[in-house]
Enzyme design. Sequence first.
Site, PDB file in Angstrom:
ATOM      1  N   THR A  52       0.835  -1.202   0.000  1.00 34.35           N
ATOM      2  CA  THR A  52       0.000   0.000   0.000  1.00 34.35           C
ATOM      3  C   THR A  52       0.867   1.249   0.000  1.00 34.35           C
ATOM      4  O   THR A  52       0.654   2.176  -0.806  1.00 34.35           O
ATOM      5  CB  THR A  52      -0.922   0.010   1.232  1.00 34.35           C
ATOM      6  OG1 THR A  52      -1.690  -1.197   1.240  1.00 34.35           O
ATOM      7  CG2 THR A  52      -1.858   1.202   1.209  1.00 34.35           C
ATOM      8  N   THR A  53       1.859   1.298   0.880  1.00 34.63           N
ATOM      9  CA  THR A  53       2.773   2.438   0.936  1.00 34.63           C
ATOM     10  C   THR A  53       3.534   2.594  -0.369  1.00 34.63           C
ATOM     11  O   THR A  53       3.855   3.710  -0.784  1.00 34.63           O
ATOM     12  CB  THR A  53       3.762   2.266   2.109  1.00 34.63           C
ATOM     13  OG1 THR A  53       3.014   2.107   3.317  1.00 34.63           O
ATOM     14  CG2 THR A  53       4.692   3.450   2.242  1.00 34.63           C
ATOM     15  N   TYR A 144      -2.319 -10.584   3.407  1.00 30.99           N
ATOM     16  CA  TYR A 144      -2.277  -9.167   3.780  1.00 30.99           C
ATOM     17  C   TYR A 144      -3.705  -8.705   4.056  1.00 30.99           C
ATOM     18  O   TYR A 144      -4.495  -8.520   3.139  1.00 30.99           O
ATOM     19  CB  TYR A 144      -1.617  -8.384   2.648  1.00 30.99           C
ATOM     20  CG  TYR A 144      -1.489  -6.888   2.834  1.00 30.99           C
ATOM     21  CD1 TYR A 144      -1.830  -6.242   4.015  1.00 30.99           C
ATOM     22  CD2 TYR A 144      -0.998  -6.106   1.794  1.00 30.99           C
ATOM     23  CE1 TYR A 144      -1.704  -4.879   4.160  1.00 30.99           C
ATOM     24  CE2 TYR A 144      -0.855  -4.736   1.923  1.00 30.99           C
ATOM     25  CZ  TYR A 144      -1.206  -4.127   3.104  1.00 30.99           C
ATOM     26  OH  TYR A 144      -1.083  -2.774   3.243  1.00 30.99           O
ATOM     27  N   LYS A 174      -0.086 -10.353   7.574  1.00 30.42           N
ATOM     28  CA  LYS A 174       0.155  -8.933   7.838  1.00 30.42           C
ATOM     29  C   LYS A 174      -1.212  -8.340   8.154  1.00 30.42           C
ATOM     30  O   LYS A 174      -2.037  -8.146   7.270  1.00 30.42           O
ATOM     31  CB  LYS A 174       0.780  -8.243   6.627  1.00 30.42           C
ATOM     32  CG  LYS A 174       0.971  -6.733   6.790  1.00 30.42           C
ATOM     33  CD  LYS A 174       1.507  -6.110   5.501  1.00 30.42           C
ATOM     34  CE  LYS A 174       1.812  -4.638   5.653  1.00 30.42           C
ATOM     35  NZ  LYS A 174       0.647  -3.778   5.844  1.00 30.42           N
ATOM     36  N   SER A 176      -3.357  -5.481   9.078  1.00 27.01           N
ATOM     37  CA  SER A 176      -3.466  -4.018   9.124  1.00 27.01           C
ATOM     38  C   SER A 176      -4.914  -3.622   9.381  1.00 27.01           C
ATOM     39  O   SER A 176      -5.576  -3.011   8.536  1.00 27.01           O
ATOM     40  CB  SER A 176      -2.956  -3.407   7.816  1.00 27.01           C
ATOM     41  OG  SER A 176      -1.585  -3.663   7.659  1.00 27.01           O
ATOM     42  N   GLY A 199       0.052  -4.161  11.541  1.00 27.06           N
ATOM     43  CA  GLY A 199       0.247  -3.133  10.535  1.00 27.06           C
ATOM     44  C   GLY A 199      -0.282  -1.752  10.836  1.00 27.06           C
ATOM     45  O   GLY A 199      -0.223  -0.876   9.977  1.00 27.06           O
ATOM     46  N   ASP A 201       0.708   1.215  12.926  1.00 24.95           N
ATOM     47  CA  ASP A 201       1.887   1.628  13.684  1.00 24.95           C
ATOM     48  C   ASP A 201       1.515   2.267  15.025  1.00 24.95           C
ATOM     49  O   ASP A 201       2.201   2.070  16.025  1.00 24.95           O
ATOM     50  CB  ASP A 201       2.718   2.617  12.863  1.00 24.95           C
ATOM     51  CG  ASP A 201       3.056   2.094  11.474  1.00 24.95           C
ATOM     52  OD1 ASP A 201       2.521   1.046  11.075  1.00 24.95           O
ATOM     53  OD2 ASP A 201       3.854   2.741  10.779  1.00 24.95           O
ATOM     54  N   GLU A 202       0.406   3.015  15.025  1.00 28.73           N
ATOM     55  CA  GLU A 202       0.018   3.767  16.218  1.00 28.73           C
ATOM     56  C   GLU A 202      -0.545   2.879  17.327  1.00 28.73           C
ATOM     57  O   GLU A 202      -0.767   3.338  18.449  1.00 28.73           O
ATOM     58  CB  GLU A 202      -0.993   4.857  15.859  1.00 28.73           C
ATOM     59  CG  GLU A 202      -2.330   4.369  15.333  1.00 28.73           C
ATOM     60  CD  GLU A 202      -2.377   4.116  13.835  1.00 28.73           C
ATOM     61  OE1 GLU A 202      -3.476   4.202  13.263  1.00 28.73           O
ATOM     62  OE2 GLU A 202      -1.312   3.842  13.234  1.00 28.73           O
ATOM     63  N   SER A 218       4.616   1.880   7.430  1.00 28.22           N
ATOM     64  CA  SER A 218       5.250   2.942   6.644  1.00 28.22           C
ATOM     65  C   SER A 218       6.125   3.847   7.501  1.00 28.22           C
ATOM     66  O   SER A 218       7.178   4.303   7.065  1.00 28.22           O
ATOM     67  CB  SER A 218       4.184   3.774   5.935  1.00 28.22           C
ATOM     68  OG  SER A 218       3.323   4.396   6.877  1.00 28.22           O
TER      69      SER A 218
END
Length: 307
Positions: A52-53, A144, A174, A176, A199, A201-202, A218
């Site tokens: 995606t990134t 994913y 993965k 997310s 996936g 990050d926060e 990312s």
Amino acid sequence: MAPAADKKLTGLVAATFTPFTAQDEINLSEIGPYIDYLKEKQGVNSLFVNGTTGESMSLSVAERKILAEEWCLKAKGKIDQVIVHVGCMSLKDSQELARHAAQIGADGIAVISPSFYKPSTADALRTFLHEVASVAPTMPFYYYHIPAVTGVDVLGRDVLEGIEELIPSFSGVKFSGSDLMDFGQCVSYSQPHWSCLYGLDEQLLAALAMGAHGAVGSTYNYMGCHINKLIAAFEKGDLVQARTIQFKMQELFTYAKKLGFDLGVNKQMMNELSGLSLGPPRLPVMPCPRSQAQAIVQKYHSHFPRY
């Protein structure tokens, strides 16, 4: 076919940006310096490319092949693992990219759900994943899961049900998504040789508490050195330090989102923080005004010390 124990994917994995020139052509010359930056400055030793990134859905199959080949070539001897995302709207395109990834020596492949003609059930999605994996049967295979992007409302845990019988090379997920209960159920169901990689990050610390084996994101492109400290603190049982880092990251994200944080902003932040020239995103993602990214970078430096 279970991968070797020493090949289990763990730790931080950078979801890489795709370098473009100002003329919107892929820019292979930046990939070598990019890899050096990730390894030497961020302590990141695994890559997730063409995801995606990496704007994979805005790239042609030919471009994705060229990029995958260059990432694998330049990473050889420097990076532990390169996972190539090969998911497409078309099954035939995904299979072509999966075969290619096997030919160029990638360490694994990952596949996102199609999102135009959406699979309506976990069984339909598993069948699609099986058809992609079947053309590269010796390649470690990762599902994913990113429902907010695909719009596919199927639990990750349901997709994993019996998946190794269909895909013997299955190696993990993965994940997310924000549903930590679903993620926890994926970890609970996971086999010893699978990797459950988070996936968002926060929310990494919460996922680590749930048993995440690593993380793909990312922001690890430019925050990896700090997030490695979060993981180390968690593993030592220092939750106060781990939370401190996670909360600083969340505050940065909150600030960035108020300024319209998206892929264009994220990519420009990487340009500013790394000194690399990754170029603008590809339309329809809009480029970010440099002043906007610089404001977020300033906030970043106020939260995290310069290395």
